[in-house]
Design a protein around this motif. Structure first.
Motif, PDB file in Angstrom:
ATOM      1  N   PRO A 118      28.347  15.775  35.969  1.00  0.00           N
ATOM      2  CA  PRO A 118      29.748  15.574  36.341  1.00  0.00           C
ATOM      3  C   PRO A 118      30.797  15.863  35.283  1.00  0.00           C
ATOM      4  O   PRO A 118      31.958  16.085  35.624  1.00  0.00           O
ATOM      5  N   HIS A 119      30.433  15.829  33.975  1.00  0.00           N
ATOM      6  CA  HIS A 119      31.480  15.927  32.956  1.00  0.00           C
ATOM      7  C   HIS A 119      30.970  16.643  31.706  1.00  0.00           C
ATOM      8  O   HIS A 119      30.106  16.126  31.014  1.00  0.00           O
ATOM      9  N   TYR A 120      31.499  17.807  31.415  1.00  0.00           N
ATOM     10  CA  TYR A 120      31.304  18.459  30.119  1.00  0.00           C
ATOM     11  C   TYR A 120      29.841  18.674  29.756  1.00  0.00           C
ATOM     12  O   TYR A 120      29.431  18.490  28.607  1.00  0.00           O
ATOM     13  N   ASN A 121      29.051  19.078  30.714  1.00  0.00           N
ATOM     14  CA  ASN A 121      27.628  19.322  30.465  1.00  0.00           C
ATOM     15  C   ASN A 121      27.351  20.814  30.329  1.00  0.00           C
ATOM     16  O   ASN A 121      27.988  21.625  30.988  1.00  0.00           O
ATOM     17  N   TYR A 122      26.383  21.156  29.480  1.00  0.00           N
ATOM     18  CA  TYR A 122      25.827  22.504  29.472  1.00  0.00           C
ATOM     19  C   TYR A 122      24.374  22.399  29.899  1.00  0.00           C
ATOM     20  O   TYR A 122      23.596  21.639  29.296  1.00  0.00           O
ATOM     21  N   VAL A 123      24.011  23.159  30.924  1.00  0.00           N
ATOM     22  CA  VAL A 123      22.635  23.181  31.416  1.00  0.00           C
ATOM     23  C   VAL A 123      22.206  24.642  31.517  1.00  0.00           C
ATOM     24  O   VAL A 123      22.725  25.396  32.345  1.00  0.00           O
ATOM     25  N   GLY A 124      21.280  25.037  30.653  1.00  0.00           N
ATOM     26  CA  GLY A 124      20.815  26.412  30.648  1.00  0.00           C
ATOM     27  C   GLY A 124      19.308  26.506  30.602  1.00  0.00           C
ATOM     28  O   GLY A 124      18.646  25.717  29.909  1.00  0.00           O
ATOM     29  N   MET A 134      23.037  13.639  34.461  1.00  0.00           N
ATOM     30  CA  MET A 134      23.350  13.845  33.055  1.00  0.00           C
ATOM     31  C   MET A 134      24.689  13.203  32.750  1.00  0.00           C
ATOM     32  O   MET A 134      25.709  13.545  33.354  1.00  0.00           O
ATOM     33  N   GLY A 135      24.688  12.254  31.821  1.00  0.00           N
ATOM     34  CA  GLY A 135      25.911  11.566  31.460  1.00  0.00           C
ATOM     35  C   GLY A 135      26.907  12.504  30.807  1.00  0.00           C
ATOM     36  O   GLY A 135      26.582  13.622  30.386  1.00  0.00           O
ATOM     37  N   ALA A 136      28.141  12.058  30.699  1.00  0.00           N
ATOM     38  CA  ALA A 136      29.228  12.878  30.156  1.00  0.00           C
ATOM     39  C   ALA A 136      28.869  13.418  28.776  1.00  0.00           C
ATOM     40  O   ALA A 136      28.427  12.683  27.900  1.00  0.00           O
ATOM     41  N   VAL A 176      20.145  10.629  31.904  1.00  0.00           N
ATOM     42  CA  VAL A 176      20.385  11.033  30.518  1.00  0.00           C
ATOM     43  C   VAL A 176      21.718  10.451  30.069  1.00  0.00           C
ATOM     44  O   VAL A 176      22.755  10.681  30.691  1.00  0.00           O
ATOM     45  N   GLY A 177      21.704   9.691  28.979  1.00  0.00           N
ATOM     46  CA  GLY A 177      22.906   9.006  28.517  1.00  0.00           C
ATOM     47  C   GLY A 177      23.944   9.954  27.940  1.00  0.00           C
ATOM     48  O   GLY A 177      23.646  11.088  27.543  1.00  0.00           O
ATOM     49  N   CYS A 178      25.166   9.475  27.870  1.00  0.00           N
ATOM     50  CA  CYS A 178      26.303  10.286  27.432  1.00  0.00           C
ATOM     51  C   CYS A 178      26.086  10.857  26.028  1.00  0.00           C
ATOM     52  O   CYS A 178      25.525  10.200  25.149  1.00  0.00           O
ATOM     53  N   ASN A 179      26.529  12.108  25.858  1.00  0.00           N
ATOM     54  CA  ASN A 179      26.519  12.794  24.565  1.00  0.00           C
ATOM     55  C   ASN A 179      25.134  12.921  23.949  1.00  0.00           C
ATOM     56  O   ASN A 179      24.986  12.990  22.729  1.00  0.00           O
ATOM     57  N   SER A 180      24.123  12.980  24.797  1.00  0.00           N
ATOM     58  CA  SER A 180      22.767  13.222  24.310  1.00  0.00           C
ATOM     59  C   SER A 180      22.464  14.715  24.299  1.00  0.00           C
ATOM     60  O   SER A 180      23.046  15.489  25.059  1.00  0.00           O
ATOM     61  N   ASN A 191      11.826   9.100  36.683  1.00  0.00           N
ATOM     62  CA  ASN A 191      12.392   7.761  36.463  1.00  0.00           C
ATOM     63  C   ASN A 191      12.570   7.419  34.985  1.00  0.00           C
ATOM     64  O   ASN A 191      12.752   6.243  34.648  1.00  0.00           O
ATOM     65  N   ALA A 192      12.535   8.423  34.110  1.00  0.00           N
ATOM     66  CA  ALA A 192      12.794   8.168  32.693  1.00  0.00           C
ATOM     67  C   ALA A 192      14.295   8.044  32.449  1.00  0.00           C
ATOM     68  O   ALA A 192      15.112   8.621  33.169  1.00  0.00           O
ATOM     69  N   SER A 193      14.649   7.282  31.413  1.00  0.00           N
ATOM     70  CA  SER A 193      16.050   7.132  31.005  1.00  0.00           C
ATOM     71  C   SER A 193      16.172   7.428  29.516  1.00  0.00           C
ATOM     72  O   SER A 193      15.244   7.177  28.742  1.00  0.00           O
ATOM     73  N   VAL A 194      17.336   7.933  29.134  1.00  0.00           N
ATOM     74  CA  VAL A 194      17.617   8.265  27.734  1.00  0.00           C
ATOM     75  C   VAL A 194      18.875   7.532  27.306  1.00  0.00           C
ATOM     76  O   VAL A 194      19.902   7.591  27.993  1.00  0.00           O
ATOM     77  N   TYR A 195      18.805   6.839  26.178  1.00  0.00           N
ATOM     78  CA  TYR A 195      19.976   6.150  25.655  1.00  0.00           C
ATOM     79  C   TYR A 195      21.074   7.152  25.291  1.00  0.00           C
ATOM     80  O   TYR A 195      20.783   8.289  24.901  1.00  0.00           O
ATOM     81  N   PRO A 196      22.334   6.723  25.362  1.00  0.00           N
ATOM     82  CA  PRO A 196      23.430   7.582  24.900  1.00  0.00           C
ATOM     83  C   PRO A 196      23.242   7.985  23.435  1.00  0.00           C
ATOM     84  O   PRO A 196      22.598   7.279  22.653  1.00  0.00           O
ATOM     85  N   LEU A 197      23.800   9.144  23.085  1.00  0.00           N
ATOM     86  CA  LEU A 197      23.805   9.667  21.711  1.00  0.00           C
ATOM     87  C   LEU A 197      22.407   9.959  21.185  1.00  0.00           C
ATOM     88  O   LEU A 197      22.180   9.965  19.975  1.00  0.00           O
ATOM     89  N   SER A 198      21.484  10.238  22.084  1.00  0.00           N
ATOM     90  CA  SER A 198      20.107  10.519  21.676  1.00  0.00           C
ATOM     91  C   SER A 198      19.896  11.998  21.396  1.00  0.00           C
ATOM     92  O   SER A 198      20.587  12.859  21.952  1.00  0.00           O
ATOM     93  N   SER A 199      18.931  12.282  20.542  1.00  0.00           N
ATOM     94  CA  SER A 199      18.431  13.632  20.324  1.00  0.00           C
ATOM     95  C   SER A 199      16.969  13.634  20.746  1.00  0.00           C
ATOM     96  O   SER A 199      16.122  13.066  20.041  1.00  0.00           O
ATOM     97  N   VAL A 200      16.707  14.226  21.898  1.00  0.00           N
ATOM     98  CA  VAL A 200      15.375  14.148  22.507  1.00  0.00           C
ATOM     99  C   VAL A 200      14.593  15.415  22.185  1.00  0.00           C
ATOM    100  O   VAL A 200      15.121  16.527  22.298  1.00  0.00           O
ATOM    101  N   ARG A 201      13.337  15.239  21.807  1.00  0.00           N
ATOM    102  CA  ARG A 201      12.456  16.362  21.515  1.00  0.00           C
ATOM    103  C   ARG A 201      11.067  16.044  22.058  1.00  0.00           C
ATOM    104  O   ARG A 201      10.604  14.910  21.931  1.00  0.00           O
TER     105      ARG A 201
END
Length: 220
Positions: A118-124, A134-136, A176-180, A191-201
């Protein structure tokens, strides 16, 4: 973690279901998205879909802001909302009931039904499963900084994809939390969740919460 296509995704929630079913792993389908959209688009019912320009099909119930850019080929599904200044570069299959928000950029992607970017996402070079969100400001990073080929790391297992460009696979109902940032080759189980400001690998198991590198907990 099981990384197969059917373990991650309910294929009944996308026009690409039959296509994806032919691949053991979902990232193997990324190369053929453009041709798939052209094939699907040519067979769409003109009573339901309008071909706005060559290779761009938009369902008549979809909401399209006048400032949005739709590059060919793409399909926008029923009841989907494409908001102001969205930039769909092409090779984007967007399902039913989705949100492609302001200043969102999509390129070589499959968005299952009810996906929200919904907000300022890049998906490629990515696939987002049913009802994933996907959070903002959260993005998929689809090219490694050293430009080498992307490998998927699953515990001690390393799966070579042979791809220079590969963002992420989100299973159904992923949050996916905001700004991750989802680094190249990230796989998030259902059903996985990611905290905001995360760097996932690497991989995040289904029904788990990613709180930070080395800090993944199962849901209660």
């Amino acid at each position: 973690m099981n990384l197969t296509t059917t373990a991650l995704l309910d294929l009944s929630h996308t026009l690409a279901g039959d296509y994806l079913a032919g691949f053991q792993y979902p990232w193997e389908a990324l190369d053929g998205i453009k041709d798939l959209i052209l094939q699907l688009g040519s067979a769409l019912d003109p009573a339901e879909y309008e071909e706005r320009s060559p290779g761009v099909w938009v369902h008549k119930t979809a909401g399209l802001a006048p400032t949005a850019f739709l590059g060919a080929p793409c399909i926008i599904g029923p009841e989907t909302e494409v908001r102001h200044c969205a930039f769909i570069r092409g090779s984007a299959l967007v399902g039913a009931g989705c949100v492609v928000g302001n200043s969102v950029e999509l390129k070589n992607v499959i968005l299952f039904d009810s996906v929200q970017t919904p907000h300022y996402n890049y998906v490629g070079d990515s696939i987002l499963g049913f009802k994933s969100h996907m959070g903002a400001g959260s993005i998929t990073s689809n090219v490694k900084s050293d430009k080498t080929l992307v490998a998927v790391r699953n515990g001690r297992e390393r799966l070579e994809t042979g791809r220079k460009k590969f963002g992420a696979i989100l299973g159904d109902h992923v949050e996916v939390g905001c700004n991750s940032v989802l680094n190249p080759g990230s796989i998030l189980g259902r059903n996985a969740s990611v905290y905001p400001l995360s760097s996932v690998r690497g991989t995040v198991p289904p029904d788990s919460i990613f709180k930070g590198p080395g800090n993944i907990v199962q849901r209660d």
